[in-house]
Design a protein around this motif. Sequence first.
Motif, PDB file in Angstrom:
ATOM      1  N   LYS A  43       0.730  -1.255  -0.052  1.00 17.82           N
ATOM      2  CA  LYS A  43      -0.005   0.161   0.206  1.00 17.82           C
ATOM      3  C   LYS A  43       0.956   1.138  -0.137  1.00 17.82           C
ATOM      4  N   ILE A  44       2.162   1.167   0.450  1.00 22.42           N
ATOM      5  CA  ILE A  44       2.962   2.396   0.313  1.00 22.42           C
ATOM      6  C   ILE A  44       3.433   2.689  -1.048  1.00 22.42           C
ATOM      7  N   LEU A  56       9.256  -1.627  -4.119  1.00 22.54           N
ATOM      8  CA  LEU A  56       9.489  -0.814  -2.672  1.00 22.54           C
ATOM      9  C   LEU A  56       8.902  -1.893  -1.655  1.00 22.54           C
ATOM     10  N   ALA A  57       7.771  -2.690  -2.137  1.00 23.16           N
ATOM     11  CA  ALA A  57       7.469  -3.858  -1.280  1.00 23.16           C
ATOM     12  C   ALA A  57       8.103  -4.798  -1.098  1.00 23.16           C
ATOM     13  N   ASP A  58       8.830  -5.206  -2.064  1.00 21.20           N
ATOM     14  CA  ASP A  58       9.758  -6.372  -1.949  1.00 21.20           C
ATOM     15  C   ASP A  58      11.063  -5.964  -1.059  1.00 21.20           C
ATOM     16  N   VAL A 110      12.341   6.626   2.191  1.00 22.15           N
ATOM     17  CA  VAL A 110      10.858   6.275   2.618  1.00 22.15           C
ATOM     18  C   VAL A 110      10.698   7.003   4.199  1.00 22.15           C
ATOM     19  N   ASP A 111       9.474   7.593   4.020  1.00 24.32           N
ATOM     20  CA  ASP A 111       9.186   8.168   5.307  1.00 24.32           C
ATOM     21  C   ASP A 111       8.801   7.365   6.237  1.00 24.32           C
ATOM     22  N   PRO A 112       9.499   6.977   7.336  1.00 25.64           N
ATOM     23  CA  PRO A 112       8.902   6.032   8.261  1.00 25.64           C
ATOM     24  C   PRO A 112       7.435   5.962   8.665  1.00 25.64           C
ATOM     25  N   THR A 113       7.006   7.213   8.611  1.00 24.68           N
ATOM     26  CA  THR A 113       5.523   7.371   9.399  1.00 24.68           C
ATOM     27  C   THR A 113       4.552   6.564   8.364  1.00 24.68           C
ATOM     28  N   LEU A 114       4.769   6.183   7.240  1.00 23.19           N
ATOM     29  CA  LEU A 114       4.313   5.190   6.198  1.00 23.19           C
ATOM     30  C   LEU A 114       4.254   4.067   6.710  1.00 23.19           C
ATOM     31  N   LEU A 115       5.026   3.657   7.741  1.00 23.40           N
ATOM     32  CA  LEU A 115       5.137   2.219   8.071  1.00 23.40           C
ATOM     33  C   LEU A 115       3.963   2.057   9.541  1.00 23.40           C
ATOM     34  N   ARG A 116       3.745   3.042   9.970  1.00 22.93           N
ATOM     35  CA  ARG A 116       2.904   3.114  11.125  1.00 22.93           C
ATOM     36  C   ARG A 116       1.406   2.432  11.187  1.00 22.93           C
ATOM     37  N   PRO A 117       0.842   2.519   9.792  1.00 19.57           N
ATOM     38  CA  PRO A 117      -0.309   1.694   9.859  1.00 19.57           C
ATOM     39  C   PRO A 117      -0.152   0.184   9.786  1.00 19.57           C
ATOM     40  N   LEU A 118       1.009  -0.267   9.691  1.00 19.22           N
ATOM     41  CA  LEU A 118       1.236  -1.912   9.827  1.00 19.22           C
ATOM     42  C   LEU A 118       1.029  -2.132  11.089  1.00 19.22           C
ATOM     43  N   PHE A 119       1.608  -1.469  12.124  1.00 20.43           N
ATOM     44  CA  PHE A 119       1.373  -1.874  13.596  1.00 20.43           C
ATOM     45  C   PHE A 119      -0.280  -1.921  13.974  1.00 20.43           C
ATOM     46  N   LYS A 120      -0.801  -1.031  13.292  1.00 18.41           N
ATOM     47  CA  LYS A 120      -2.445  -1.083  13.689  1.00 18.41           C
ATOM     48  C   LYS A 120      -2.824  -2.435  12.873  1.00 18.41           C
ATOM     49  N   ASP A 121      -2.318  -2.927  11.571  1.00 23.89           N
ATOM     50  CA  ASP A 121      -2.844  -3.796  11.071  1.00 23.89           C
ATOM     51  C   ASP A 121      -2.793  -5.264  11.754  1.00 23.89           C
ATOM     52  N   ALA A 122      -1.365  -5.413  12.585  1.00 25.67           N
ATOM     53  CA  ALA A 122      -0.879  -6.534  13.267  1.00 25.67           C
ATOM     54  C   ALA A 122      -1.858  -6.491  14.751  1.00 25.67           C
ATOM     55  N   PHE A 123      -2.171  -5.391  14.939  1.00 26.89           N
ATOM     56  CA  PHE A 123      -2.722  -5.215  16.409  1.00 26.89           C
ATOM     57  C   PHE A 123      -4.376  -5.490  16.441  1.00 26.89           C
TER      58      PHE A 123
END
Length: 455
Positions: A43-44, A56-58, A110-123
């Motif tokens: 999604k990024i 980028l995903a790979d 890569v802006d690290p804030t773009l990875l923030r949603p993945l913590f919610k996805d796992a949570f």
Amino acid sequence: MSNQIRTIVKASIRQAAHIEQIRLRKDLNADALFATMRSGFEKIKDHRPGQVKHTLADTLMSAFAMFSLKDPSLLAFDCRRLDDPDNLKTIYGMATIPSDTSMREILDPVDPTLLRPLFKDAFRPLQRGKVLEKMVFMEEGYLLNLDGTGYFSSSKLYSPACLEKKSRSGKITYHLQAVGAAVVHPGFREMIPLCPEIIRKQDGTTKQDCERNAVRRMLVKLRQDHPHLKFIVNEDSLASNAPHIRDLRELGFRYILGVKEGDHKFLFEYVDQAVEDGQAVELVLPDTKKEEISHCFRIVYHAPLNKGNQDIRVTFVEYWEDNPKRKKPLRFSWITDLSVTPDNVYQFMRGARARWKIENETFNTLKNQGYQFGHNFGLGKQHLSEVFVHLMMLAFLVDQIQQLCCPLFKAARKLYRTNRSFWEKVRYHFYGYVLKTMEELYYTLLLARRRNLTS
């Protein structure tokens, strides 16, 4: 290997090892969580125009796999990539795997804030699966431990994000820090790490960042991510100040904050006076396991935080352990806005003392048990080190979820005394056998252990 043959092989593995099939929870096992990570990475938006050799995903998934497998460095991971990429591609869902140099170049912008949603996805599956409910602490709230830690320091290497520390001799040390957050419970060894906040030189300013500012940013983002969850922030004595308490109240967080007499003279004098006037609640509780130990408590309600902020009223709780075998008794003091009573003060104390979990069970695990948190995987010129920290924490989150929820993972992990030896065996089998899933790998570990015990 066809699916039919693979099913037969899996069945024979279980039969040979005398292992019954272990039922896995749909979204709370390694393969499902890896798929969640892959979906989030896709999604990024890629920052590079046109066609690229490695998406980028790979690339993100490759770095995640490195931390997931606890490879000690990018070079070690790169060697394994060249030796046997099949399992990496199959299990982690990658079409291509970049070299260490390419990985650094691709991830740096890569802006690290773009990875923030993945913590919610796992949570989210933890909430849906009712796992999170087991970690409720007090007043339907979850203990949220916060603390800062350093993860890079050098007098030679640096990036534009680095903070600077100048000694009296004029020597400059460059360093990076992060604030970590984790949902914990005194009755659970596992914790649920949340998205970290990096302490770094902020864009557009020459001022040094600090832990207090990073905590404030983290809490704002956390409330945006989880607007309805009840959190009880558990921090050390550096956090027991009026501006921070006002921030917590404004954002709807409850709190347990350590206090020290040297930093809160007015508060401790007020408590001493309350004790002298008979306005403190004092009690002694025997230990349920050791007769010689007693747990002593002192509670003072509606105490002023300090002389300059007497409008902020808190509940003061003091605890010490009466143990004849100790020369110096354990002694702790906290302030809180929770409803502490003689009936729940022991439970409160256990939760307050669980603050050490953020240091021992989180930071020490990341630094000393295979994740290589203190290793410099690359500073880059923009965000590389921060991206690596986020991906490392995501790998740690996936491991903690498995440890909480996956009976197959727990059965395999139980075979080994330490995390380090367990992950060494995981890597050995991962790179030594053709596998399709992590489920197969864990069953292979059980079979290998069974053979060793019976041979």
